[in-house]
Scaffold this motif. Structure first.
Motif, mmCIF file in Angstrom:
data_model
loop_
_atom_site.group_PDB
_atom_site.id
_atom_site.type_symbol
_atom_site.label_atom_id
_atom_site.label_comp_id
_atom_site.label_asym_id
_atom_site.label_seq_id
_atom_site.Cartn_x
_atom_site.Cartn_y
_atom_site.Cartn_z
ATOM 1 N N LEU A 214 0.885 -1.268 0.036
ATOM 2 C CA LEU A 214 0.074 0.018 0.137
ATOM 3 C C LEU A 214 1.037 1.169 -0.052
ATOM 4 O O LEU A 214 0.514 2.365 -0.731
ATOM 5 N N TYR A 217 2.294 1.749 -3.281
ATOM 6 C CA TYR A 217 1.138 2.174 -4.267
ATOM 7 C C TYR A 217 1.045 3.762 -3.964
ATOM 8 O O TYR A 217 0.760 4.632 -4.797
ATOM 9 N N GLU A 220 3.222 6.186 -5.157
ATOM 10 C CA GLU A 220 3.271 6.793 -6.868
ATOM 11 C C GLU A 220 1.837 7.229 -7.051
ATOM 12 O O GLU A 220 1.510 7.441 -8.266
ATOM 13 N N ASP A 222 -1.514 10.170 -7.250
ATOM 14 C CA ASP A 222 -1.236 11.660 -7.621
ATOM 15 C C ASP A 222 -0.921 12.329 -6.312
ATOM 16 O O ASP A 222 -0.219 13.305 -6.654
ATOM 17 N N SER A 223 -1.588 12.308 -5.210
ATOM 18 C CA SER A 223 -1.210 13.177 -4.340
ATOM 19 C C SER A 223 0.261 13.097 -3.816
ATOM 20 O O SER A 223 0.845 14.130 -3.716
ATOM 21 N N ARG A 225 2.626 12.177 -5.928
ATOM 22 C CA ARG A 225 3.316 12.902 -7.071
ATOM 23 C C ARG A 225 3.195 14.566 -7.059
ATOM 24 O O ARG A 225 4.077 15.170 -7.489
ATOM 25 N N TYR A 226 2.173 14.978 -6.480
ATOM 26 C CA TYR A 226 1.713 16.428 -6.390
ATOM 27 C C TYR A 226 2.811 16.986 -5.539
ATOM 28 O O TYR A 226 3.353 17.912 -5.504
ATOM 29 N N LEU A 227 2.764 16.638 -4.203
ATOM 30 C CA LEU A 227 3.701 16.794 -3.278
ATOM 31 C C LEU A 227 5.206 16.715 -3.594
ATOM 32 O O LEU A 227 5.904 17.739 -3.177
ATOM 33 N N ARG A 228 5.684 15.801 -4.282
ATOM 34 C CA ARG A 228 7.012 15.820 -4.881
ATOM 35 C C ARG A 228 7.234 16.797 -5.789
ATOM 36 O O ARG A 228 8.158 17.437 -5.628
ATOM 37 N N ALA A 229 6.160 17.083 -6.505
ATOM 38 C CA ALA A 229 6.444 18.131 -7.616
ATOM 39 C C ALA A 229 6.406 19.586 -6.998
ATOM 40 O O ALA A 229 7.046 20.409 -7.647
ATOM 41 N N LEU A 230 5.862 19.700 -5.618
ATOM 42 C CA LEU A 230 6.110 20.946 -4.887
ATOM 43 C C LEU A 230 7.272 21.018 -3.961
ATOM 44 O O LEU A 230 7.310 21.548 -3.295
ATOM 45 N N ALA A 232 8.170 18.769 -1.561
ATOM 46 C CA ALA A 232 7.960 18.238 -0.301
ATOM 47 C C ALA A 232 9.164 17.124 0.008
ATOM 48 O O ALA A 232 9.691 16.657 -0.898
ATOM 49 N N TYR A 240 2.655 11.314 4.647
ATOM 50 C CA TYR A 240 1.254 10.969 4.170
ATOM 51 C C TYR A 240 0.843 9.573 3.706
ATOM 52 O O TYR A 240 -0.230 9.220 3.540
ATOM 53 N N ASN A 244 -2.411 7.464 4.353
ATOM 54 C CA ASN A 244 -3.240 6.891 3.597
ATOM 55 C C ASN A 244 -3.472 5.582 3.682
ATOM 56 O O ASN A 244 -4.526 5.161 3.456
#
Lengths: 330, 306, 344
Positions: A214, A217, A220, A222-223, A225-230, A232, A240, A244
């Motif tokens: 889990l 998973y 990988e 979306d959330s 990926r988004y944190l990574r793109a910002l 974090a 996180y 989850n």
């Protein structure tokens, strides 16, 4: 939250009704007469047989119309009057269950809670470290694949027979009488450890693997990926992901209860541990149908209560169940 | 055992879901074969499983003895009795290979019956939705909550004779909710896809849409679920046999462990009696689990190690 | 210049070898420019966006570089890039609906991000955050909400606010409007422009397959085809007088404003984009181009036909003849073994 809980409570209620109905129905649906089957174990004079048959049928509730029998059964459950054990005459079924229950709970609760907590930690760590993963993953699969009876044999074989570290079986030493002395408590603990270890180990692997998969998973999705793109930090992203992943793991715990309870029964029997499982086994051997029925319904109630507890924990960590009352736009 | 836990792993492939960087990267059919043969987990798991299946098939014929032959009692392994003998002087190896066969049979029966019931109910719930879905979901949740082993024990206790078929099918009837949940969720997500809309608009009947358009799209996922159920059915059967409630007059792995336990094999250190059956069963289930993960990686490119 | 991209090539690792999804791409972004980047799915437009902010493990930089405000972005150095994300380069992802972590309140997520960037003075950022929320008409109590409590449009706006909170030089907006209805699309587009005007973001790349959206928000539009740039010009020039045959076909096939046309197969032009595994030499649109001639077997340069209007097409270069300044991308020279005489 109220909606979530009321839905759950309805499910529990229906499960309980079905459980009671099944418990009542099985001896009646299956060909043959349970009372007759029980009495045929003994050599009885025809007159004695008839008298016993009549008494037992009344006690068992196999006379009267099906509806009367069913209502009678409900009455006996709701008044917590499950009758008298045939095998341990004249002990009441509820008394026997009450005596066995502490042992079963002492095995089950620590085994479930500890394997869940430790397994999740282990799995999350494995998702982080490749080196650890290489040993957690295969070991996890092996533990997950082990049959309860086997582990319940090889653990005592190694730790009690080959190396005399723990006692082989029983709930406490035969030479002791149950008292609240330190010697007795020590004996209880040493006898408790190996069956506990068995139930604990089988569950551990599953939780570790579940959490590992889990988290991987979640890392990988979306959330993440988004944190990574910002930008974090990886530590934050993992935290996180862990949170989850805890949700499906927790609902998995509710779903696993039945399996663990079953495994616990097998373990108790292998260790001759004086819990509900052993009581159930004795009841099967004695064709003690009252006891059998009582234990079954009791286990159902226990599993339902445990499910309810898990629901409460779930509500505390999943905002979706907590806030579904506020009618947020989807 | 928490096999079921693996079932809700969300990494399972939803066909066509992952957005790929370029149209050129869409997988081809032979990609599955390519990645399959290079997936160590799949090759190892499947390889071991195939070896065990072969042993289950030809074992009883290559075993020098029958399960009913008599030898010296409680003998440790020798050249004649590869895994020694039990308290009645029966050959343990002969029992092991026969028990292996029985385990596979029960596992397959359990998985197939669970798959049939679960698929039918899951498709109906997912396709029809509404009140029917609510009812079926309620039923699923209820069945999941009732401990199947306890139910089996109670039912089995009232029966005088039990068959392998009964054991397998009964296990299936208590484990189908896992299949039903998976199938329902997948049907739900698939039924709103364009190709299903297209089929519906072209006037196809619902049953034919479910069979022709929806089922093939979740075949790989369904396959994974059934594999896991296969494993858990074998484990459940072993526990059941260990309680002495298994099929009458059949040698089983759980039954061997029961006999060993009842006849103090532990105390007399007769490890050859109870160690091999559990070891073989663990290997059977573990290799299924490992193969399952491998297959998941093959079907679902996101999980492949890069 | 806010952003300068020079000969950027990005590849995906695959079992059939590396797939060059972006092939030697060069473009510039002026301060304050919102550039639309359009193309069919698989044209490499999202890959450019991802490469500029986060290269996932399957991607690798195959060549070229990108400079932001004159400093080179350490594209393949994940650790160095991490510090620049959100502060210098930021992303509004394609998956904005599912981008917000589900089990934490919005405010907590933002706080964690600020902590990750070691921002000490959080009060200042917070007051700025509240001001921006008010600006786009969201109440500050939204910070105490969970993502699932927000509507799609709200989630989209929260994502844009989060991504631009630290005033990045470059904001990459990947298909920001594709999941929204028309009126929300317009609102989100206006939000981008507003944020640019107020200096919250210095420049932006809006990646989409929907040209009609770009017509509303972009200053310039760049068209991609099969991993290469086909044309870049001002929005007016692209929509009213496109030069590249592919752009012309795209514009001609454009349905009414606002209607989605994902994976458009160009009506009137048979065929589909070439596979990027073994792309054909020369112009990649050649197979489908009604104007193709022998010259097209060589790779056309991305040449500036008019000031601010670049096209990669032999026919256009010929027609606009001698006056054209031809910029030869270095990558084109590298693969000139197969395409001799590119620079002639």
């Amino acid at each position: 939250m109220r909606r979530f809980l009321s839905r759950k409570l309805i499910t529990y209620l229906i499960a309980f009704v079905i459980g009671v109905t099944v418990d009542w129905g099985i001896p009646r649906l299956i060909p043959g007469d349970p009372v007759q089957a029980y009495l045929s174990q003994f050599r009885l004079q025809p007159a004695g047989y008839d008298a016993l048959y009549k008494t037992m049928s009344e006690a068992f509730g196999t006379n009267g119309s099906a509806w009367d029998q069913y209502m009678h059964y409900w009455q006996s459950i709701l008044t917590w009057n499950m009758g008298v054990s045939i095998g341990n005459f004249p002990a009441r079924v509820t008394t026997l269950i009450g005596q066995a229950l502490p042992y079963t709970l002492a095995l089950l609760i620590p085994a479930i809670v500890l394997s869940y907590i430790l397994g999740n930690r282990l799995g999350a760590a494995a998702a982080r470290r490749k080196g650890l993963d290489n040993s957690v993953l295969p070991l996890g699969y092996v533990f997950q694949a082990m049959p309860y009876p086997w582990l319940a044999l090889i653990i005592p074989y190694l730790l009690a027979v080959v190396w005399h570290v723990f006692p082989l079986s029983g709930g406490y030493s035969n030479s002791l009488l149950p008292t609240w002395s330190w010697t007795f408590i020590g004996s209880l603990l040493t006898h408790w450890f190996l069956p506990f270890l068995t139930v604990f180990l089988v569950s551990l692997g599953g939780w570790a693997i579940g959490m590992r998969n889990l988290v991987i998973y979640e890392l990988e999705n979306d959330s993440s990926r988004y944190l990574r793109a910002l930008g974090a930090r990886e530590r934050v992203i993992r935290r996180y992901a862990y949170r989850n992943a805890s949700l499906p793991q927790l609902s998995g715990l509710a779903l696993q209860l039945g399996v663990v309870v079953g495994g616990n029964i097998v373990t108790e029997i292998a260790f001759q541990y004086p819990g509900l499982g052993k009581l159930l086994y004795t009841a099967i051997g004695n064709k003690d149908y009252f006891l059998l029925q009582g234990i079954f319904i009791f286990i159902i109630i226990g599993v339902l209560i445990a499910n309810f507890v898990i629901d409460l924990v779930f509500i505390s960590i999943d905002p979706r169940t907590r806030l579904s009352m506020q009618g947020a736009p989807a | 055992m928490s096999l079921a836990d693996t079932l809700q792993e969300p990494g399972a492939p939803v066909p066509g879901a992952p957005a790929r960087p370029a149209a050129a990267l869409r997988p081809r059919r032979n990609d599955f074969l390519y990645y399959g043969l290079r997936n160590k987990k799949l090759v190892f798991g499947l390889g071991l499983e195939i070896l065990l299946v072969i042993l289950a098939i030809i074992g009883p014929s290559i075993s020098p003895h029958n399960t009913t032959d008599y030898f010296k009692l409680n003998a440790s392994p020798t050249g004649a009795n590869w895994l020694g003998t039990d308290f009645q002087g029966h050959d343990v190896f002969a029992q092991l290979v026969n028990g292996l066969r029985e385990s596979y049979l029960v596992g397959a029966l359990g998985a197939v019956s669970a798959a049939i019931v679960g698929m039918v109910l899951g498709f109906i719930a997912g396709w029809r939705g509404g009140i029917l879905d609510e009812i079926l979901q309620l039923l699923t949740n209820v069945i999941v909550m009732i401990p199947s082993l306890v139910l089996l024990v109670v039912v089995g206790a009232y029966l005088n004779t039990r068959s392998v078929l009964f054991e397998g099918v009964f296990i299936g009837l208590t484990t189908w909710p896992w299949v039903a949940r998976a199938v329902r969720a997948q049907t739900f997500s698939l039924r709103s896809r364009e190709f299903v809309d297209l089929a519906r608009l072209s006037g196809k009947r619902p049953t034919s849409i479910v069979i022709r358009d929806i089922a093939p799209n979740m075949a790989s996922y369904l396959f994974l679920v059934v594999i896991l159920l296969f494993g858990s059915s074998m484990l459940l059967a072993a526990s059941y046999d260990f309680l002495g409630l298994g099929p009458s007059g059949v040698v089983s792995l759980g039954g061997m462990m029961q006999n060993a336990n009842l006849n103090s094999a532990l105390f007399f250190k007769e490890w050859w009696w109870f160690f091999p059956p559990g070891l073989v069963l663990t290997a059977m289930v573990a290799s299924l689990l490992v193969a399952n993960v491998g297959l998941d990686e093959v079907f679902n490119p996101k999980l492949r190690e890069s | 210049m806010s952003l300068t991209v020079e000969n950027l090539s990005v590849a995906y690792r695959s079992r059939r070898g590396d797939i060059t999804a972006v092939d030697s791409v060069s473009f510039r972004l002026a301060d304050g420019e919102i550039m639309g980047l359009a193309g069919e799915s698989g044209s490499g437009k999202s890959t450019i966006g991802n490469a500029l902010i986060y290269m996932d493990p399957r991607m690798k930089l195959a060549g070229g570089k990108a400079l932001l405000d004159g400093k080179e972005l350490p594209l393949s150095d994940n650790d160095a890039m991490r510090k620049l994300r959100m502060t210098e380069v930021s992303l509004v992802p394609q998956y904005a609906m599912s981008a917000l972590p589900p089990t934490r309140r919005i405010g907590k997520i933002i706080a964690d991000l600020l902590k990750s960037h070691g921002i000490k003075d959080r009060d200042e950022v917070l007051s700025e955050l509240l001001r921006r929320l008010e600006l786009i008409g969201l109440k500050d109590e939204i910070l105490r909400r969970y993502a699932f409590e927000l509507s799609g449009g709200m989630r989209q706006r929260v994502t844009i606010i989060m991504s631009s909170l630290l005033n990045p030089s470059l904001l990459i907006a990947d298909e920001v409007t594709s999941a929204l209805d028309v009126s929300t699309q317009r609102a989100v587009g206006e939000m981008l422009i507003e944020f640019r005007d107020r200096g919250y973001i210095k420049s932006a790349i809006a990646i989409t397959h929907d040209l009609s959206i770009l017509a509303q928000i972009a200053d310039s539009i760049t068209i991609m085809y099969a991993g290469r740039l086909a044309e870049k010009a001002s929005t007016a020039a692209i929509t009213e007088a496109p030069l590249h045959p592919y752009t012309q076909a795209l514009i001609a096939s454009l349905p009414e404003v606002g209607v989605r046309h994902e994976d458009t197969t160009l009506t009137g032009i048979p065929g589909r984009p070439p596979s990027l595994v073994n792309p054909p030499s020369g112009c990649r649109f050649r197979e489908r181009c009604p104007f193709a001639f022998e010259k097209c077997t060589e790779t056309p340069p991305f040449a500036e036909i008019r000031p601010g209007h670049q096209v990669a097409c032999w026919k256009v270069s010929q027609e606009h003849g001698g006056g054209a300044r031809v910029t030869v991308p270095a990558g084109a020279i590298a693969d000139s073994a197969s395409t001799k005489g590119t620079g002639k």
